[in-house]
Structures are given as C-alpha cells and as structure tokens.
Design an enzyme around this catalytic site. Structure first.
Site, mmCIF file in Angstrom:
data_model
loop_
_atom_site.group_PDB
_atom_site.id
_atom_site.type_symbol
_atom_site.label_atom_id
_atom_site.label_comp_id
_atom_site.label_asym_id
_atom_site.label_seq_id
_atom_site.Cartn_x
_atom_site.Cartn_y
_atom_site.Cartn_z
ATOM 1 N N ASP A 162 0.826 -1.212 0.000
ATOM 2 C CA ASP A 162 0.000 0.000 0.000
ATOM 3 C C ASP A 162 0.864 1.268 0.000
ATOM 4 O O ASP A 162 2.095 1.197 -0.015
ATOM 5 C CB ASP A 162 -0.917 -0.075 1.239
ATOM 6 N N ASP A 217 -10.059 3.659 -3.369
ATOM 7 C CA ASP A 217 -10.779 2.487 -2.858
ATOM 8 C C ASP A 217 -12.198 2.388 -3.405
ATOM 9 O O ASP A 217 -12.875 3.392 -3.591
ATOM 10 C CB ASP A 217 -10.848 2.547 -1.330
HETATM 11 C C1 GLA Z 1 -5.939 1.383 1.582
HETATM 12 C C2 GLA Z 1 -6.113 0.365 0.454
HETATM 13 C C3 GLA Z 1 -7.258 -0.575 0.809
HETATM 14 C C4 GLA Z 1 -6.940 -1.288 2.121
HETATM 15 C C5 GLA Z 1 -6.680 -0.270 3.216
HETATM 16 C C6 GLA Z 1 -6.135 -0.902 4.490
HETATM 17 O O1 GLA Z 1 -7.031 2.233 1.686
HETATM 18 O O2 GLA Z 1 -6.363 1.013 -0.748
HETATM 19 O O3 GLA Z 1 -7.453 -1.516 -0.216
HETATM 20 O O4 GLA Z 1 -5.837 -2.125 1.951
HETATM 21 O O5 GLA Z 1 -5.725 0.713 2.826
HETATM 22 O O6 GLA Z 1 -5.896 0.025 5.500
#
Ligand code: GLA
Length: 418
Positions: A162, A217
């Site tokens: 990430d 997301d």
């Molecule tokens: C980010 C990623 C998500 C998830 C969260 C976890 O937002 O894009 O897919 O992995 O972190 O904290």
C-alpha cells in the site's frame, strides 16, 4: 626485482578479483526482477478488507478457507487467501521483525499460512511502503529486506503493498526496492501494487509488480461517491469511468494487470443486477478477481454470480486483452473483449437509472481492437452464434438485430462464437 614483480603481479591479481566481485555483485543487483510466471491470468482470490477491515483473526480466516472449499469457490479458480491491514502487532519486536498481532493471531502467521496451504490455496499478506500502514500498523519503510525474509520464512505467496504514510517517497523507487527485496529473499511472491493510480503506475510498474491499482478504494454501491473528508471511495461505475480505460488497456496483459480494486459482490450495498454487472465488468477489463464478501454467509445468488464459469472464462481468457467500450446507445454501453479462437465477449450495460430497451444491429457493425488488430466485421456472410452467458443458453445469431431490455444498471453479456 623478481620479488617486486611478483608483488606487483599479486596486487594486479587481487585488484582483478575485487573488480570481478564488484562486477558480479552489480550484476546480481541489476538482475533483480519481479517473479515471472505469476499472474499470467488476472489473479483470483479472497481478501479480508472489504468485509472485516482490521477486525480479522485466525479463526475467521480458517473458516473462510474452509468455506472457499465447501462452496466450490476453490474449484471455480479462486486461488489466493489474503490478509489485509490489521494482521500485525502494533510494534516490531526488539530485532525489528514484524510480528503477528498476539490476540488476533495467537498461533502466528506461519501456522495460518500452513493451514491455508493445506486447503490447497496460496497465502498472502498486506503491508505498506510508508512508515505505517493505512491502519497505523508498522510499515515496511527501511525494513524492506528484513520483511521480505520474514515473508519467505512464513511461506507467503502474495504481497499487497500500500501507499499510506509515504511522505516524499518516489513511488517507482519505493516499489522497486520492495520488488528487489522479495526477489532477493527467493520465494516467488505475486506483488500487488496498491498506489491508487496517483503516479500513473501503469507507465512504470510492468516490470515491478503483477498488478497495480488504477484508482482509489472501491465503495459498496454502483454509482456513488463516499466522502471520507480528505478522500473518497468510489462505486463501480465511477471506477470504470475514472481513469480512461481505453488509454490504460494497452498496459494490461499476462503478468501485469490494471487493478480496479477488490470486489464488493455479496456485501449488500448493490442489487443482484448491479452485483452481476460489477463482476462482469471486472472480468471484461481484466481486473484481478479478489472477493471481498463473507464467504461463510453468502446467498445462493451471490455464489452463482461468483462461480459463473462462463463469466470467469472471459476474465481468464488466454489472450489477456483488456476489453473496451465500443459504443453507447441510449445510455446502454456496449463493452467488447476479444477472446481466443476469434470469439468475442459483448456486455450491454444500462448506465441509466431507468429501464431501457434497445436493438443492437450486428450487420454493418465492426469490432476492432486497436492494440492487437483483432477485428470482427458483422455481415450477412460472417455470422456468429450468440450465447447469453448469465442464462447459459444460446439466444440466436448475429443475422438478426438483438432486442435487449435492461433494468437500471443491469447488463446482458453474450459470447459470440462461430
Ligand atoms: C488502503 C487500500 C485498501 C486497504 C486499506 C487498508 O485504503 O487502498 O485496499 O488495503 O488501505 O488500511
């Protein structure tokens, strides 16, 4: 004199040896690469985030693994079981190693990996290029090689990496460092880049990871934006429009995929029609198929969507060509994807909030993929059979126009065969 010459010779030899060692080590460093032969088709699996966020524990993950087998998802092709954020203790140990969260994973990560492997799956973890993960757990920055060794020791097969708390890090460099660390650790790991598309990863990540997120997301809705204050998460149709998929599609192919985020099918925010369209679009656009629902409690309808072999075959088609939007007729998108044996997938998607009836006239239509130059020209002499892949039945040929009735956000997807 002879003694002096001998000494000089020894010095020269020594210098040569040092130089060779240097060259060799430079060679080794520059030989670092991502593991090849992984994700030759868009990866399929399950990830904990969309349902559980950081509320995960070993009992739940073991139950999910069991349910993936008993429901037939494993047989349908789902291969990876992935822990997202929240699996670690809040601090590294005295030696700087990552450790499993003691209450959530009291038996440790290796034990869980062994369990997941014993059920016939591959096992994956999440971490972050920054100092901390998005959930505030220890990130890998400055510990990349140490963490990669730990993953290898735990038999990890997949790493989602990430982009939170990265300050002024250069994305390409940060991801290359982790790729090299994984390569040096020696255990093949599918490297899933989660940088949200901010630095155009499709331009640099082909040699770095096996997939890269193109967008922020996902949110469990078909056409909404969910505002978190400083950032938003996005419904399905926002994601498919957000980056121009026609521009990005040339970067997608075996071993390197555009990732539109994990699936929300079965999480309750969308109707059956919307879930079906969501699953279909991810398949047509070669996005990884990573389930995000609670496998232990899903409805038969959800299971039917997720195990539809004819839809999965579109995702996993050998050519690995990302589909594209051909045209739009009265708010109905026509998405197409070239498939092996000169076959095509065609998805009619109603983008409107009201029902639509259209007629699609094949004759005089051409589908042409600009990248592969694969082309279909529909004429009286070039007739295809039409198979509805949701109903799993043949519904005629391209001789006659196709009459299509679609509810709000509903889709009809057909496979054209000779
Ligand atoms: C980010 C990623 C998500 C998830 C969260 C976890 O937002 O894009 O897919 O992995 O972190 O904290």
């Amino acid at each position: 004199m002879a003694f002096e010459n001998n000494c000089k010779l020894k010095q020269v030899k020594m210098k040569r040896i040092i130089f060779s060692i240097l060259l060799l080590s430079i060679g080794i460093v520059s030989m670092a690469q991502k593991f090849s032969n992984l994700a030759l088709k868009p990866q399929m699996g399950w990830n904990s985030w969309n349902t559980f966020a950081t509320e995960i524990n070993e009992q739940v993950i073991m139950e999910i693994a069991d349910a993936m087998v008993s429901t037939g998802l494993k047989e349908a092709g789902y291969e990876y079981i992935l822990l997202d954020d929240g699996w670690m203790a809040m601090e590294r140990d005295a030696k700087g190693n990552l450790v499993a969260h003691p209450e959530k994973f009291p038996s440790g990560i290796k034990h869980l990996a062994d369990y997941v492997h014993s059920k016939g799956f591959k096992f994956g973890l999440y971490n972050c290029a920054g100092t901390k993960t998005c959930g505030g757990y220890p990130g890998s920055r400055g510990h990349e090689y140490q963490d990669a060794l730990k993953y290898a020791e735990w038999d990890v097969d997949y790493l989602k990496y990430d982009w939170c708390n990265t300050d002024k890090l250069n994305p390409a460099e940060a991801y290359i460092t982790m790729r090299d660390a994984l390569f040096a650790a020696g255990r093949p790991v599918l490297f899933s880049i989660c940088e949200w598309g901010n630095s155009n990863p499709w331009e640099w990540a082909g040699e770095v990871g096996h997939s890269w997120r193109t967008t922020g997301d996902i949110y469990d809705c078909f056409n909404c934006e969910f505002n978190h204050g400083t950032w938003s998460s996005w419904g399905v149709s926002k994601i498919i429009d957000m980056r121009n998929n026609d521009t990005l599609r040339k970067y997608s192919g075996p071993g390197h995929w555009n990732d539109m985020d994990m699936l929300e099918v079965g999480n309750g925010g969308m109707s059956f029609d919307e879930d079906q369209s969501h699953f279909m679009l991810w398949s047509l656009l070669n996005s990884p198929l990573i389930l995000g629902n609670d496998i232990r409690k899903m409805s038969q309808q959800t299971l039917d969507v997720l195990t539809n072999k004819e839809v999965i075959a579109i995702s996993q088609d050998e050519l690995g060509i990302q589909g594209f939007k051909h045209t739009t007729i009265d708010s109905v998108n026509v998405w197409v994807k070239p498939l092996k044996n000169n076959e095509w997938a065609v998805c009619f998607l109603n983008r409107s909030t009201t029902a639509k009836q259209i007629e699609f006239n094949w004759e005089g239509t051409t589908f042409e993929d600009q990248i592969s130059a694969i082309k279909a020209v529909f004429t009286k002499d070039n007739i295809f059979n039409i198979r509805d892949i949701y109903q799993k039945k043949n519904i005629g040929t391209t001789k006659k126009p196709l009459k299509i009735s679609l509810n709000k956000y509903q889709s009809l997807t057909v496979r054209l065969t000779k």
